[in-house]
Scaffold this motif. Sequence first.
Motif, mmCIF file in Angstrom:
data_model
loop_
_atom_site.group_PDB
_atom_site.id
_atom_site.type_symbol
_atom_site.label_atom_id
_atom_site.label_comp_id
_atom_site.label_asym_id
_atom_site.label_seq_id
_atom_site.Cartn_x
_atom_site.Cartn_y
_atom_site.Cartn_z
ATOM 1 N N ASP A 182 14.161 1.543 3.719
ATOM 2 C CA ASP A 182 14.994 2.300 2.772
ATOM 3 C C ASP A 182 16.420 1.784 2.857
ATOM 4 O O ASP A 182 17.022 1.744 3.943
ATOM 5 N N VAL A 183 16.982 1.409 1.687
ATOM 6 C CA VAL A 183 18.338 0.860 1.646
ATOM 7 C C VAL A 183 19.069 1.419 0.435
ATOM 8 O O VAL A 183 18.661 1.164 -0.709
ATOM 9 N N ALA A 184 20.122 2.216 0.640
ATOM 10 C CA ALA A 184 21.081 2.622 -0.399
ATOM 11 C C ALA A 184 20.414 3.018 -1.714
ATOM 12 O O ALA A 184 20.668 2.428 -2.757
ATOM 13 N N GLY A 185 19.536 4.016 -1.673
ATOM 14 C CA GLY A 185 18.953 4.553 -2.889
ATOM 15 C C GLY A 185 17.763 3.800 -3.428
ATOM 16 O O GLY A 185 17.276 4.121 -4.512
ATOM 17 N N HIS A 186 17.273 2.811 -2.704
ATOM 18 C CA HIS A 186 16.070 2.116 -3.136
ATOM 19 C C HIS A 186 15.325 1.609 -1.903
ATOM 20 O O HIS A 186 15.796 1.779 -0.776
ATOM 21 N N GLN A 187 14.193 1.019 -2.119
ATOM 22 C CA GLN A 187 13.421 0.439 -1.023
ATOM 23 C C GLN A 187 13.350 -1.067 -1.187
ATOM 24 O O GLN A 187 13.335 -1.584 -2.312
ATOM 25 N N GLU A 188 13.305 -1.758 -0.043
ATOM 26 C CA GLU A 188 13.159 -3.207 -0.054
ATOM 27 C C GLU A 188 11.891 -3.597 0.683
ATOM 28 O O GLU A 188 11.626 -3.119 1.789
ATOM 29 N N VAL A 189 11.123 -4.473 0.049
ATOM 30 C CA VAL A 189 9.933 -5.045 0.669
ATOM 31 C C VAL A 189 10.238 -6.509 0.957
ATOM 32 O O VAL A 189 10.570 -7.265 0.037
ATOM 33 N N ARG A 190 10.119 -6.890 2.248
ATOM 34 C CA ARG A 190 10.462 -8.267 2.612
ATOM 35 C C ARG A 190 9.340 -8.883 3.433
ATOM 36 O O ARG A 190 8.809 -8.270 4.362
ATOM 37 N N TRP A 191 9.002 -10.100 3.092
ATOM 38 C CA TRP A 191 8.049 -10.885 3.881
ATOM 39 C C TRP A 191 8.253 -12.353 3.586
ATOM 40 O O TRP A 191 8.567 -12.735 2.455
ATOM 41 N N GLN A 192 8.123 -13.171 4.600
ATOM 42 C CA GLN A 192 8.227 -14.611 4.403
ATOM 43 C C GLN A 192 6.854 -15.122 3.969
ATOM 44 O O GLN A 192 5.935 -15.263 4.787
ATOM 45 N N GLU A 228 0.831 -1.198 0.000
ATOM 46 C CA GLU A 228 0.000 0.000 0.000
ATOM 47 C C GLU A 228 0.871 1.255 0.000
ATOM 48 O O GLU A 228 2.079 1.197 0.269
ATOM 49 N N ARG A 229 0.255 2.404 -0.281
ATOM 50 C CA ARG A 229 0.992 3.659 -0.360
ATOM 51 C C ARG A 229 1.650 4.021 0.968
ATOM 52 O O ARG A 229 2.707 4.653 0.996
ATOM 53 N N ASP A 230 1.033 3.625 2.093
ATOM 54 C CA ASP A 230 1.600 3.986 3.393
ATOM 55 C C ASP A 230 2.687 3.008 3.850
ATOM 56 O O ASP A 230 3.236 3.144 4.948
ATOM 57 N N GLY A 231 3.012 2.037 3.040
ATOM 58 C CA GLY A 231 4.063 1.073 3.373
ATOM 59 C C GLY A 231 3.567 -0.197 3.999
ATOM 60 O O GLY A 231 4.342 -1.141 4.188
ATOM 61 N N SER A 232 2.296 -0.267 4.357
ATOM 62 C CA SER A 232 1.770 -1.518 4.901
ATOM 63 C C SER A 232 1.635 -2.552 3.784
ATOM 64 O O SER A 232 1.490 -2.209 2.608
ATOM 65 N N VAL A 263 9.653 -19.677 2.518
ATOM 66 C CA VAL A 263 9.862 -18.981 1.244
ATOM 67 C C VAL A 263 9.963 -17.506 1.598
ATOM 68 O O VAL A 263 9.003 -16.900 2.072
ATOM 69 N N ASP A 264 11.148 -16.932 1.428
ATOM 70 C CA ASP A 264 11.454 -15.563 1.854
ATOM 71 C C ASP A 264 11.584 -14.694 0.602
ATOM 72 O O ASP A 264 12.475 -14.894 -0.218
ATOM 73 N N LEU A 265 10.671 -13.725 0.454
ATOM 74 C CA LEU A 265 10.621 -12.885 -0.743
ATOM 75 C C LEU A 265 11.074 -11.473 -0.403
ATOM 76 O O LEU A 265 10.549 -10.847 0.526
ATOM 77 N N THR A 266 12.065 -10.956 -1.164
ATOM 78 C CA THR A 266 12.536 -9.575 -1.037
ATOM 79 C C THR A 266 12.452 -8.910 -2.405
ATOM 80 O O THR A 266 13.039 -9.413 -3.372
ATOM 81 N N VAL A 267 11.733 -7.799 -2.487
ATOM 82 C CA VAL A 267 11.524 -7.082 -3.755
ATOM 83 C C VAL A 267 12.065 -5.667 -3.609
ATOM 84 O O VAL A 267 11.794 -4.976 -2.612
ATOM 85 N N HIS A 268 12.869 -5.230 -4.619
ATOM 86 C CA HIS A 268 13.409 -3.870 -4.631
ATOM 87 C C HIS A 268 12.466 -2.954 -5.401
ATOM 88 O O HIS A 268 12.054 -3.265 -6.531
ATOM 89 N N LEU A 269 12.149 -1.798 -4.773
ATOM 90 C CA LEU A 269 11.337 -0.775 -5.414
ATOM 91 C C LEU A 269 12.141 0.517 -5.508
ATOM 92 O O LEU A 269 13.078 0.728 -4.722
ATOM 93 N N PRO A 270 11.797 1.406 -6.426
ATOM 94 C CA PRO A 270 12.491 2.702 -6.501
ATOM 95 C C PRO A 270 12.352 3.458 -5.181
ATOM 96 O O PRO A 270 11.365 3.315 -4.453
ATOM 97 N N ALA A 282 9.945 -0.137 8.390
ATOM 98 C CA ALA A 282 10.664 -1.262 9.005
ATOM 99 C C ALA A 282 11.159 -0.879 10.394
ATOM 100 O O ALA A 282 11.559 0.259 10.635
ATOM 101 N N ARG A 283 11.139 -1.832 11.305
ATOM 102 C CA ARG A 283 11.628 -1.611 12.662
ATOM 103 C C ARG A 283 12.667 -2.676 12.995
ATOM 104 O O ARG A 283 12.484 -3.869 12.726
ATOM 105 N N PHE A 284 13.774 -2.228 13.569
ATOM 106 C CA PHE A 284 14.869 -3.123 13.925
ATOM 107 C C PHE A 284 15.153 -2.991 15.418
ATOM 108 O O PHE A 284 15.133 -1.893 15.979
#
Length: 584
Positions: free
Chosen positions: A173-183, A95-99, A245-252, A260-262
């Motif tokens: 946010d990672v090094a000029g792009h965004q990563e979406v991760r979910w198992q 979603e637009r808000d990151g959820s 099955v761990d999926l990571t997708v890079h977005l602009p 994300a919370r660490f």
Amino acid sequence: MLAKWGIPAAALAACVLVGLASGAGAEEQPTLPSVPVPPSSVPTLEWPGTAPPSGDFGDLKPTRPSEPAESTGAGGPPVGHPLLPESVNVALKVERDGSLSVTEQVFVRARETMTRHAPLRIRAGDDRDRVFTIRDVEVTGNGTTEVTGDEFVMRLGEGATTVTYQVDGAVTDVAGHQEVRWQVASGWDTDVRLLRASFIAPAQPAAVVCLAGAFGTDSPCRSALADSSQVLRVVQEKLPAGQRVDLTVHLPAGTVGANARFDDIGTASAFALTTAGAMGLGALVLLLTGGFVVLWLARGRDARALAGAAGQVELLMTGDGGRVAFASPDGVLPGQVGTVVDERVDVADVTATVVDLAVRNYLSVRENGPAEWVLVRRNPPDAALTDYERAVYQQVLGDVAEVPLTALRVDVGAVRESLYTDVVKREWFARRPDHDRSLWSLVGVLLAVAGVAATVVLALTVGHALLGLALVVGGLGLALGARMMPARTRRGSVLVQQIRGLLNYLRTTEAAAIPAEDREMVLSRSLPYAVVLGEADGWIRRFAGLDAAADGTPGIYWYETGDPAGFPARFAAFLLALDGALGR
């Protein structure tokens, strides 16, 4: 002939050309992986997900299937696919808000169940974890869900069930792009026969990483690629129970809100109250509570004996001729009294034994001056003495006829061994008190040390350091509780109550109640018990007007002094000197 066969031949040629053209066009379209075809009798569920606006996926390099893809007809995603038993369909939408909106469709065999424990805390480096949260869960079908501190649990019954929920913490946010991760799949308690997933986002993915297998492995998924409508699709067959099955997708950069919370897994977070830590603390509370209850029950007999009213104990016996004599309860000796009461052998027990040996005529005390005393041999040890009394006699006199207190050297350790053995032999204790205390103290200390080591290791590695602290607390509790072990036997508890009666006798008996000719003997035979119970001064004061010659012999028979009238004051000084000599 040409006229006869010309039209059919032309038609055939046209078909061939159309077929070739159609085949060439098909090579330019992305294909989908083939999936097993189930029987027509099983239910069908729509392939999840809707296509985003069409366009090129740019640098996306999806994992390609290793088998020829099945035809999709008009080029769109297959719909109405039958859902195999033990198979899962997942639709992911950013979603637009990151959820992350997630829909899972699961088909469970008849009379069986499937349960998923999806982790909400995943290692994201050597010193931190990535934390996800689940909200807005809805279930349609035969199933229930639960969100715990670190897990999202799905429990599904037979048939088809759909679960929808929102995930926060999937975008970073990672090094000029965004990563979406979910198992997409993880923690299933049974093998997943077929997993199919779709992923859509407001922008076209730039790259994708899809891993399948056990946690920590980097094996790629069966396939992860875009279809003709640019929907990213993932297929994984035969996923073993417990694997993911761990999926990571890079977005602009800036496509959606990053949420994300660490959590650091350093010292501070290592002591956070996690499920494992809470279980460890709960187990500790149960163990400590159970241990102290058992200890309380075992020692309750002692507590009642000490707290209850002192019973009447007949200590003065009248014999033939009307003579009065002192007799101790249960035949207990002065040195044994102190050991039974406080469960320890100390200097006071040996001092009382030396006085008792003098009273019983095995040795005497000779006063040579204002602060000079000598212990003098009178009779050798015989069968009437216990092993610990023999040990005291040997330590005090050895083979000499007399020894001044200033030269007295006694190995109290040798006496202690004999006296502990004696109280166990008399069945006042089930085991040696010193051994039980030492054993449990050692176990407690070792447990506490192991807890400290475990706390450090857990704090620096996987966390849950509270488990180590639980061991420390348990070990210290055991070490402190060791001084309360062991419980006396029933006979020992009865003796404790009788000793309280003996103490009451020493505090209330008056010399006038005893015949004059028996007073010296009663004073002397009771005196070692007064010494060990701390009542010597009061007991002697009650006999201040004692006529030592009333029994027909001058002076106190076991204490040699030139002035019998000064005995009370000089005996108190003698006890201090004897305690000092034995303590050297």
